[in-house]
Motif scaffolding. Structure first.
Motif, short mmCIF file in Angstrom:
data_model
loop_
_atom_site.label_atom_id
_atom_site.label_comp_id
_atom_site.label_asym_id
_atom_site.label_seq_id
_atom_site.Cartn_x
_atom_site.Cartn_y
_atom_site.Cartn_z
N ARG A 224 -4.19 -0.03 10.47
CA ARG A 224 -5.52 -0.56 10.13
C ARG A 224 -5.49 -1.34 8.82
O ARG A 224 -6.01 -2.45 8.73
CB ARG A 224 -6.50 0.62 10.04
N ASP A 225 -4.84 -0.78 7.79
CA ASP A 225 -5.01 -1.34 6.44
C ASP A 225 -3.84 -2.17 5.94
O ASP A 225 -4.01 -3.01 5.07
CB ASP A 225 -5.25 -0.20 5.43
N SER A 226 -2.64 -1.89 6.44
CA SER A 226 -1.48 -2.63 5.93
C SER A 226 -0.37 -2.65 6.97
O SER A 226 0.65 -2.00 6.85
CB SER A 226 -0.98 -1.94 4.64
N PRO A 227 -0.59 -3.42 8.05
CA PRO A 227 0.34 -3.36 9.20
C PRO A 227 1.75 -3.87 8.89
O PRO A 227 2.67 -3.57 9.64
CB PRO A 227 -0.35 -4.23 10.25
N ILE A 228 1.87 -4.67 7.81
CA ILE A 228 3.22 -5.07 7.40
C ILE A 228 3.34 -4.58 5.96
O ILE A 228 2.83 -5.20 5.03
CB ILE A 228 3.39 -6.60 7.50
N ASN A 229 3.95 -3.44 5.81
CA ASN A 229 3.84 -2.73 4.54
C ASN A 229 5.20 -2.63 3.85
O ASN A 229 6.17 -2.16 4.44
CB ASN A 229 3.30 -1.31 4.81
N TRP A 230 5.25 -3.07 2.60
CA TRP A 230 6.51 -3.04 1.85
C TRP A 230 6.77 -1.61 1.36
O TRP A 230 5.88 -0.98 0.78
CB TRP A 230 6.45 -4.00 0.66
N MET B 48 0.85 -1.20 0.00
CA MET B 48 0.00 0.00 0.00
C MET B 48 0.89 1.25 0.00
O MET B 48 1.90 1.29 0.68
CB MET B 48 -0.84 -0.04 1.29
N GLU B 49 0.47 2.24 -0.79
CA GLU B 49 1.25 3.48 -0.80
C GLU B 49 0.68 4.45 0.23
O GLU B 49 -0.53 4.63 0.31
CB GLU B 49 1.13 4.12 -2.18
N VAL B 50 1.56 5.03 1.04
CA VAL B 50 1.06 6.02 2.00
C VAL B 50 1.59 7.39 1.59
O VAL B 50 2.71 7.50 1.10
CB VAL B 50 1.52 5.74 3.46
N ALA C 135 0.25 14.57 11.24
CA ALA C 135 0.20 13.90 9.92
C ALA C 135 0.83 12.52 10.02
O ALA C 135 0.33 11.55 9.46
CB ALA C 135 0.92 14.75 8.88
N ARG C 136 1.94 12.43 10.75
CA ARG C 136 2.59 11.11 10.91
C ARG C 136 1.67 10.16 11.66
O ARG C 136 1.50 9.00 11.29
CB ARG C 136 3.91 11.26 11.67
N ASP C 137 1.04 10.65 12.73
CA ASP C 137 0.16 9.78 13.51
C ASP C 137 -1.01 9.28 12.67
O ASP C 137 -1.42 8.13 12.78
CB ASP C 137 -0.34 10.50 14.77
N ARG C 138 -1.54 10.16 11.80
CA ARG C 138 -2.65 9.73 10.93
C ARG C 138 -2.17 8.64 9.96
O ARG C 138 -2.83 7.63 9.77
CB ARG C 138 -3.20 10.93 10.13
N ALA C 139 -1.00 8.86 9.38
CA ALA C 139 -0.46 7.88 8.42
C ALA C 139 -0.20 6.54 9.12
O ALA C 139 -0.51 5.47 8.58
CB ALA C 139 0.83 8.40 7.79
N LEU C 140 0.34 6.60 10.35
CA LEU C 140 0.61 5.35 11.07
C LEU C 140 -0.69 4.63 11.42
O LEU C 140 -0.77 3.40 11.34
CB LEU C 140 1.42 5.64 12.34
N ALA C 141 -1.72 5.39 11.79
CA ALA C 141 -3.01 4.77 12.12
C ALA C 141 -3.58 4.07 10.89
O ALA C 141 -4.13 2.96 10.98
CB ALA C 141 -3.98 5.82 12.66
N THR C 142 -3.43 4.69 9.71
CA THR C 142 -3.92 4.08 8.47
C THR C 142 -3.16 2.79 8.20
O THR C 142 -3.75 1.76 7.86
CB THR C 142 -3.73 5.05 7.28
N LEU C 143 -1.84 2.82 8.38
CA LEU C 143 -1.04 1.61 8.15
C LEU C 143 -1.44 0.51 9.13
O LEU C 143 -1.60 -0.65 8.74
CB LEU C 143 0.45 1.94 8.30
N GLU D 120 13.15 -0.40 0.32
CA GLU D 120 13.25 -1.86 0.31
C GLU D 120 13.29 -2.46 1.71
O GLU D 120 14.24 -3.16 2.08
CB GLU D 120 14.47 -2.31 -0.51
N TRP D 121 12.29 -2.12 2.49
CA TRP D 121 12.12 -2.79 3.77
C TRP D 121 10.63 -2.86 4.11
O TRP D 121 9.82 -2.15 3.54
CB TRP D 121 12.90 -2.11 4.89
N TRP D 122 10.33 -3.77 5.04
CA TRP D 122 8.96 -3.88 5.54
C TRP D 122 8.81 -2.94 6.73
O TRP D 122 9.64 -2.96 7.64
CB TRP D 122 8.66 -5.31 6.00
N LEU D 123 7.73 -2.20 6.72
CA LEU D 123 7.46 -1.30 7.84
C LEU D 123 6.42 -1.96 8.75
O LEU D 123 5.32 -2.27 8.30
CB LEU D 123 6.87 -0.01 7.25
N LEU D 124 6.78 -2.22 9.99
CA LEU D 124 5.85 -2.87 10.92
C LEU D 124 5.26 -1.82 11.85
O LEU D 124 6.01 -1.09 12.50
CB LEU D 124 6.55 -3.92 11.78
#
Ligand code: HEM
Length: 401
Positions: A26-32, A1-3, A16-24, A37-41
């Motif tokens: 909820r929608d893509s907790p392990i995001n490439w 998912m693109e944030v 803004a960061r907190d909103r983006a993290l909340a979206t991740l 080139e890393w997974w964001l947990l």
């Protein structure tokens, strides 16, 4: 998912960061992240899982990002070698040592406040958050009072250097100072080995020398004493791990109390709330924003396949706002309990200085609230945040009283 927000950008707009993290979360907790080139947990549960499973998710430096992370000593080790170093360093953190350091912390906080006599304004970071962690770490490493000014210059250079691995100009400036620090600490290790004193460095050296006798040498790692360089690395790592982080914990604590005057008033009215407040400050601020691990083999994490060699970045700042774990996660509450924040990591690498850091934060902020009751942000003053993807720090905060 693109944030649409870079949650590891060096400088942040926090909402803004907190909103983006909340979206991740909820929608893509392990995001490439294809760019880095890393997974964001971002979820608390996944970060705990990765932290706990150090055989699969290694702390050893691998891959390009580590070039900018200044990874060394025990925090960059795995397995038995890590355990051995950790056991030795832990011997320095005896209850007696921490209680002795507490008495010192109170004195250093009072001296920092005394030094403001006759002034009406200053910089919170330089005047009030730097002195206690700096002097405590100097005590731990046996730095003489007469060397404090130089020590401060060196450790500032080390902090600057840790964020400047790809800035040749800054590296050239800080390199010689860090080399001096290296020599100085090397000398302290030699001195303490010959003549132990009542400080943490001496306890660590003793443990390093004794420990080997207890061990059955069942692996190459266990067959030799920690050499002087390894002990020097431990000392330098303690300086890096324990100084700036705690300084930021104190500055963030005061900033959070400025922003939440009702919570500040509660602490003043009921000092027993200091039992829980340091943890809430750490949860709220996450002075270490993120840490990385590298997969040692193919693994599955919450249904997501992670391949051998791929990096996972554990965003503590997100875990610490995880709505699945924290009731009213977006409120700062000094009486929060339980408070299972991950600001000091989790599992085998859990912060060895956690009690020491919380004691320093508590003592310093308690003395400030008592002795400077009307301390406030200076008219028009704004905090300057540390430009780093990993450290959530405050560089300066103009205050008046
Ligand atoms: C507010 C202050 C502090 C914060 C936020 C903090 C945060 C952390 C975090 C997140 C880790 C885990 C790293 C990982 O899992 O890779 C860690 C490890 C560590 N911290 Fe702290 N720390 C603080 C203060 C201190 C102090 C005061 C000391 C000692 C003087 C210290 C010594 C260490 C050590 C030795 C480790 C490595 C443990 C290991 O690898 O087994 N820290 N810290």
């Amino acid at each position: 998912m693109e944030v649409d927000y870079d949650v590891l950008a060096p400088v942040h707009e926090v909402p803004a960061r907190d909103r983006a993290l909340a979206t991740l979360r909820r929608d893509s907790p392990i995001n490439w992240d294809p760019e880095n080139e890393w997974w964001l947990l971002t979820r608390h549960a996944d970060i705990r899982h990765v932290s706990r499973n150090s055989e699969i998710f290694s702390s050893e430096p691998k891959g390009p990002w580590h070039v900018t992370e200044l990874h060394f000593s025990m925090q960059a080790m795995d397995g038995k070698r890590h355990l051995r170093h950790r056991k030795i360093v832990n011997r320095g953190f005896t209850p007696r040592m921490v209680s002795k350091l507490r008495d010192r912390a109170i004195r250093y906080a009072d001296e920092a406040i005394d030094a403001l006599e006759g002034r009406r304004s200053g910089d919170f970071v330089t005047d009030l958050s730097v002195p206690v962690p700096m002097r405590i770490i100097a005590d731990m490493l046996g730095v003489a009072d007469g060397d404090l000014l130089r020590f401060r210059e060196w450790s500032d250079a080390m902090i600057t250097m840790s964020g400047a691995q790809d800035d040749p100009e800054l590296l050239a400036k800080t390199g010689p100072l860090v080399a001096e620090l290296n020599d100085y600490i090397g000398e302290k290790v030699r001195e303490r080995r010959e003549q132990p004193q009542d400080d943490m460095l001496s306890r660590i050296i003793e443990a390093a020398d004794e420990g080997v006798l207890e061990d059955t040498p069942d692996s190459a790692d266990f067959e030799h004493l920690l050499n002087a360089d390894e002990i020097k690395d431990i000392a330098l790592f303690l300086l890096l791990a324990g100084n700036e982080t705690t300084r930021n914990g104190i500055a963030h604590g005061m900033f959070a109390l400025f922003q939440h005057p009702e919570e500040r008033a509660r602490l003043v009215a009921d000092p027993s709330l200091w039992d829980t407040a340091p943890d809430e400050i750490l949860r709220w601020a996450s002075p270490v924003r993120a840490m990385r691990r590298v997969a040692t083999r193919d693994a599955t994490l919450a249904h997501q396949k992670i391949r051998k060699g791929e990096s996972v970045v554990m965003v503590y700042a997100s875990a610490n706002r995880d709505e699945a774990v924290f009731e009213d996660a977006h409120s700062f509450r000094v009486d929060r309990s339980p408070n299972e924040h991950l600001a000091m990591g989790f599992g085998p690498h859990y912060c060895l200085g956690s009690n020491l850091a919380k004691m320093e934060m508590r003592v310093t902020l308690e003395r400030i609230l008592t002795r400077l009751p009307n301390l406030r942000i200076a008219d028009g003053g704004k905090p300057v945040f540390t430009p780093s993807p990993l450290i959530d720090g405050i560089e300066s905060l103009p205050v008046e009283w």
